[in-house]
Design an enzyme around this catalytic site. Structure first.
Site, PDB file in Angstrom:
ATOM      1  N   HIS A 400      49.980  42.963  29.011  1.00  0.00           N
ATOM      2  CA  HIS A 400      49.797  41.584  29.465  1.00  0.00           C
ATOM      3  C   HIS A 400      48.310  41.262  29.364  1.00  0.00           C
ATOM      4  O   HIS A 400      47.597  41.177  30.359  1.00  0.00           O
ATOM      5  CB  HIS A 400      50.294  41.414  30.899  1.00  0.00           C
ATOM      6  N   HIS A 402      45.240  38.848  27.927  1.00  0.00           N
ATOM      7  CA  HIS A 402      44.710  37.599  27.381  1.00  0.00           C
ATOM      8  C   HIS A 402      43.492  37.961  26.532  1.00  0.00           C
ATOM      9  O   HIS A 402      42.507  38.479  27.053  1.00  0.00           O
ATOM     10  CB  HIS A 402      44.289  36.649  28.507  1.00  0.00           C
ATOM     11  N   ALA A 433      44.912  30.808  29.996  1.00  0.00           N
ATOM     12  CA  ALA A 433      46.101  30.704  30.845  1.00  0.00           C
ATOM     13  C   ALA A 433      47.292  31.475  30.306  1.00  0.00           C
ATOM     14  O   ALA A 433      48.119  31.955  31.088  1.00  0.00           O
ATOM     15  CB  ALA A 433      46.489  29.231  31.012  1.00  0.00           C
ATOM     16  N   LYS A 483      55.836  34.911  23.557  1.00  0.00           N
ATOM     17  CA  LYS A 483      55.518  34.683  24.967  1.00  0.00           C
ATOM     18  C   LYS A 483      55.984  33.281  25.353  1.00  0.00           C
ATOM     19  O   LYS A 483      55.566  32.288  24.763  1.00  0.00           O
ATOM     20  CB  LYS A 483      54.010  34.808  25.210  1.00  0.00           C
ATOM     21  N   HIS A 538      54.782  39.601  35.739  1.00  0.00           N
ATOM     22  CA  HIS A 538      54.451  39.472  37.174  1.00  0.00           C
ATOM     23  C   HIS A 538      55.657  39.015  38.000  1.00  0.00           C
ATOM     24  O   HIS A 538      55.735  37.916  38.523  1.00  0.00           O
ATOM     25  CB  HIS A 538      53.248  38.565  37.430  1.00  0.00           C
ATOM     26  N   HIS A 586      44.583  28.616  35.460  1.00  0.00           N
ATOM     27  CA  HIS A 586      45.646  27.694  35.042  1.00  0.00           C
ATOM     28  C   HIS A 586      45.173  26.247  34.983  1.00  0.00           C
ATOM     29  O   HIS A 586      45.988  25.320  35.010  1.00  0.00           O
ATOM     30  CB  HIS A 586      46.865  27.845  35.950  1.00  0.00           C
ATOM     31  N   ASP A 626      47.118  41.284  33.155  1.00  0.00           N
ATOM     32  CA  ASP A 626      46.893  39.834  33.171  1.00  0.00           C
ATOM     33  C   ASP A 626      45.391  39.563  33.195  1.00  0.00           C
ATOM     34  O   ASP A 626      44.900  38.735  33.953  1.00  0.00           O
ATOM     35  CB  ASP A 626      47.589  39.185  34.370  1.00  0.00           C
TER      36      ASP A 626
END
Length: 833
Positions: A400, A402, A433, A483, A538, A586, A626
């Site tokens: 996960h 980014h 995000a 995703k 998550h 976000h 994340d």
């Protein structure tokens, strides 16, 4: 200033040493890194003064800090501190052994030149610790170890008639030793010293000794030495060819009239562990956690262990086989490694060929050793890494990720991550995000950008499209999965379409579901999934997903649930940091009430606490980061083990475990960041486990730093990262010893030792040639025909309920709740900041 690299390197020592002094001055006890930095920095200053010799500084280094000034376990973990500096007569090495060897030290030396106030001794009360609470403590079984069992032995009388000492190693064919040794050479044909592997017997000039000899194992084919008995052992040669060679070469020989049988040699287990690491039945404490592992099996052979070094085993004619082509032998052997993996906790040698693990068992020379595993021959083409007293795990997968900045990858590798899966294009708002690399253009750019980075990469395309054209395009451009993220609209139709395309192309779908419940509740999402395999990101919900009950997906066989690490484990500060993280990653606005409500709906103490329990029962199968979008990439491994340690504290040993044997819990938690994400993403045939046929992506740990700081990272059989000292120093252990990229991290090597994971469809369309990449491209496979039952040690599917008003979570009718931790292991004891 025109500083040299070695000078700028030492500024790290000065900076941290000065910081350590400031912390000590205000009454804080120091951790290991701070302790080493303070002593090293002060030694450099004393060297600069030019008033002390090397010998004086070796003593002065012991007279700075005492046991009362450092954290538990620090004195035992620092055996040596070494620095180099410029004396009036040149640059020399200063070695301080056992630098914390008194209770009080001398703070006048520790603060010399700092102009800081010296704190009172009363600030630092001494507190000796029991041995079994030390970091990485070892508890050995009581019975001794018999070496070279069931072999013929006899006692041999030996005299050194020479004028210089002679030292003979354990696996040297004794017949072939120095001509100045006088003994019955014919009697010693086919025998070596019956002593622990890698040790030696020293014969001083004129000295007489009686030593025990033991027959060689294996095929008894001899090479090397003085060439007296090269070839296969043959009893008929003893009195003919061998005797002739001894006489012709002038080798000392004397018939021994009386030959006595020798006793079986035994070793104390503590002594054995100090040389070769723990063995079957021994127990090891992991770092500062109340987690203990017990060695389940030892695949090495007592008395035949591989040991590298001067006078040791892995030499020509001994543990290293002679006359082999390089294709017949290992490229690399890792000796006496303690392997911690989902499939066991065991001791073995690990053999690597062409970057792949080709053997796990006993390595060495089958001509002269018993029990050598097929395909694990050590030859002159073989490199060695000494695994004794180290723990080896498979390289971690963070699935996960980014891809916000390239610097993430350095932090990932340094922490023990060797594979990343995710998406993004840099610090764009979409990538901040969501883990989506959304088009063929960006897919090519990201695959090219990471082509020389020493990690395995997988890229997920954006799965948010009610149509199919873009989904096909991105998969055929190299995406290894899709995703689906709520920030792009995680509606039932989008989910259904993404899964349909995933089924067609055999790739995984990663889901961040609809926190807003805009298109429906969690039941609507489950209905859209239609029993198909999906990876639920998550799963607790603080990172996103149906509020407040996304966690109920843990009961479904087709849902592969994971956690992200900002909630791992639940601690007193967990909830307070989350609001600001959510607002940033976000793209929310604190001035908009609906944005605040959206963020608040995701932060629930009840479900975070339940996540702890469900991780411990194996109902949540994986942990990822994340990264930079609420999570921390360098803490995937650390936070996993903090969770394990916390849950033992609150829930006690798992079924089948004991207070000092946590093998089942350890296997459960190591699987969460190795084999299970590899299975989920169709990669387990090549990565995710310490297994024959897998890429040699391996992480080396000391027991006292397990889960916090790796010693070394092997990437595709090549060292890519390691704790390394001053490059100008005479030896590699001179401070500052810090994690640094190694040869395996260099761009051309990284392309050879790492994989880019893509879809089979992209390979069919000749992606490698189109993108002109150097990395090995591998297709993910079997992503769709898997389920929760395939999650190793993490396949629990309890009946889940969440109260929509209180947020209480029940699994099989039992409330899932634990309090937040106010203190956890693997924290201040290990990290400077």
């Amino acid at each position: 200033m025109h500083l040299l690299p070695r000078e700028t390197d030492k500024l790290i020592v000065t900076t941290l040493g000065t910081l350590a002094q400031r912390r000590l001055a205000r009454g804080l006890i120091l951790n290991r890194a701070e302790t080493i930095a303070l002593i090293s920095s002060q030694l450099q200053e004393f060297i600069r003064d030019g008033r002390h010799s090397v010998a004086e500084l070796m003593d002065l280094g012991k007279k700075m800090l005492g046991r009362r000034h450092v954290r538990k376990g620090v004195p035992e973990s620092i055996h040596t501190i070494q620095v180099e500096g410029t004396f009036p007569d040149g640059v020399f090495l200063v070695t301080v052994d056992d630098p914390i060897s008194s209770d009080d030290g001398d703070l006048n030396n520790a603060f010399y030149g700092s102009f800081l106030p010296i704190p009172s001794a009363d600030v630092f009360p001494a507190a000796p610790e029991p041995a079994d609470t030390l970091l990485g403590a070892l508890i050995c079984r009581k019975e001794p170890i018999k070496i070279n069992a069931s072999r013929r032995r006899f006692k041999l009388e030996v005299k050194n008639a020479g004028d210089r000492p002679i030292q003979v190693g354990s696996h040297y064919h004794f017949l072939e030793t120095n001509p100045a040794l006088i003994f019955d050479r014919l009697l010693s044909y086919g025998y070596h010293l019956d002593i622990p592997a890698g040790t030696a017997v020293r014969f001083e000039p004129g000295e007489k000794k009686t030593v025990t000899m033991v027959e060689f194992g294996g095929k008894k084919i001899f090479h090397g030495g003085s060439g007296l008995a090269s070839g296969s052992f043959d009893e008929n040669l003893r009195e003919t060819k061998v005797k002739e060679m001894v006489e012709k070469g002038g080798f000392g020989h004397k018939d021994q009239e009386k030959v006595e049988e020798g006793p079986t040699t035994e070793m104390n287990r503590e002594v054995y562990a100090s040389m070769f690491g723990p063995t079957t039945g021994d127990k090891i404490k992991l770092a500062d956690m109340d987690l203990w592992i017990e060695v389940e099996k030892d695949y090495t052979v007592y008395g035949e262990e591989c040991k590298f070094g001067g006078g040791k085993v892995l030499r020509d004619g001994g543990g290293q086989a002679s006359g082999r082509h390089e294709h017949e032998v290992l490229d690399l052997v890792i000796t006496n490694a303690l392997i911690v993996d989902w499939n066991g906790i065991y001791k073995a040698d690990i053999g690597v060929k062409n970057g792949i693990i080709v053997g796990i068992g006993k390595a060495g020379n089958p001509d002269m050793m018993d029990g050598v595993t097929d395909g694990m021959i050590v030859g002159s083409s073989t490199e060695v890494i000494a695994g004794e007293k180290l723990i080896i795990t498979a390289g971690a997968l963070d699935v996960h990720v980014h891809y916000i900045c390239p610097q993430l990858m350095t932090e990932a590798l340094a922490s023990g991550i060797t594979t990343v899966v995710g998406g993004g294009t840099g610090p764009a708002d979409g990538s901040n995000a969501t883990t989506c690399t959304s088009s063929s253009f960006y897919m090519q750019n990201m695959i090219k950008a990471t082509d020389t980075v020493p990690l395995n990469f997988g890229f997920t395309g954006k799965g948010n499209d009610s149509g199919t054209n873009a989904l096909r395009d991105v998969i055929e451009a190299g995406a290894c999965g899709l995703k689906v993220h709520e920030d792009w609209g995680a509606t039932p139709e989008v989910i259904d379409r993404a899964l349909s395309i995933a089924d067609e192309y055999d790739v995984q779908v990663n889901l961040h579901s609809d926190t807003l419940n805009e298109s429906g509740y969690v039941e609507s999402t489950l209905a859209a999934i239609k029993g198909r395999t999906i990876h639920s990101y998550h799963t607790e919900g603080a990172g996103g997903g149906h509020a407040p009950d996304i966690i109920v997906v843990c009961e479904y066989e087709n849902v592969l649930p994971s956690s992200t690490n900002p909630t791992r484990p639940y601690a007193v500060n967990t909830l307070d940091e989350h609001l600001d993280m959510l607002m940033v990653c976000h793209h929310l606005d604190k001035s908009i009430p609906e944005d605040i409500a959206f963020a608040d709906s995701r932060i629930r103490s009840e479900t975070v606490a339940a996540e702890d329990v469900l991780q411990d029962t194996g109902a949540i199968s994986m942990i990822s980061s994340d990264c930079q979008a609420m999570g921390r990439i360098g803490e995937v491994i650390t936070r996993t083990w903090r969770t394990a340690a916390k849950m033992k504290q609150f829930r006690g040993p798992l079924e089948g475990d004991e207070p000092t044997r946590d093998n089942n819990r350890v296997k459960r938690y190591v699987a969460k960041y190795t084999i299970n994400p590899a299975i989920t993403h169709g990669m387990s045939h090549l990565i995710g486990q310490v297994a024959v046929g897998c890429l040699a992506d391996l992480v080396f740990w000391t027991a006292e730093s397990f889960g916090a700081r790796p010693e070394m990272i092997l990437k595709g059989g090549v060292i890519a990262w390691a704790a390394m000292g001053d490059a100008n120093a005479s030896i590699p252990t001179v401070q500052p010893v810090i994690g640094r990229p190694m040869w395996g991290s260099q761009p051309e090597a990284a392309a050879l030792n790492s994989i880019v994971w893509v879809s089979q469809a992209s390979l069919d369309k000749d992606l490698v040639k189109r993108f002109n990449i150097k990395k090995r491209a591998e297709a993910v496979k079997n992503c769709r025909a898997i389920g929760k039952k395939d999650m190793k040690w993490n396949d629990s599917m309890p009946k889940m309920t969440v109260d929509p008003e209180t947020y209480d979570v029940h699994a099989d009718g039992v409330l899932c709740d634990v309090p937040p931790a106010d203190k956890l292991p693997l924290t201040k004891r290990y990290f400077v900041y």
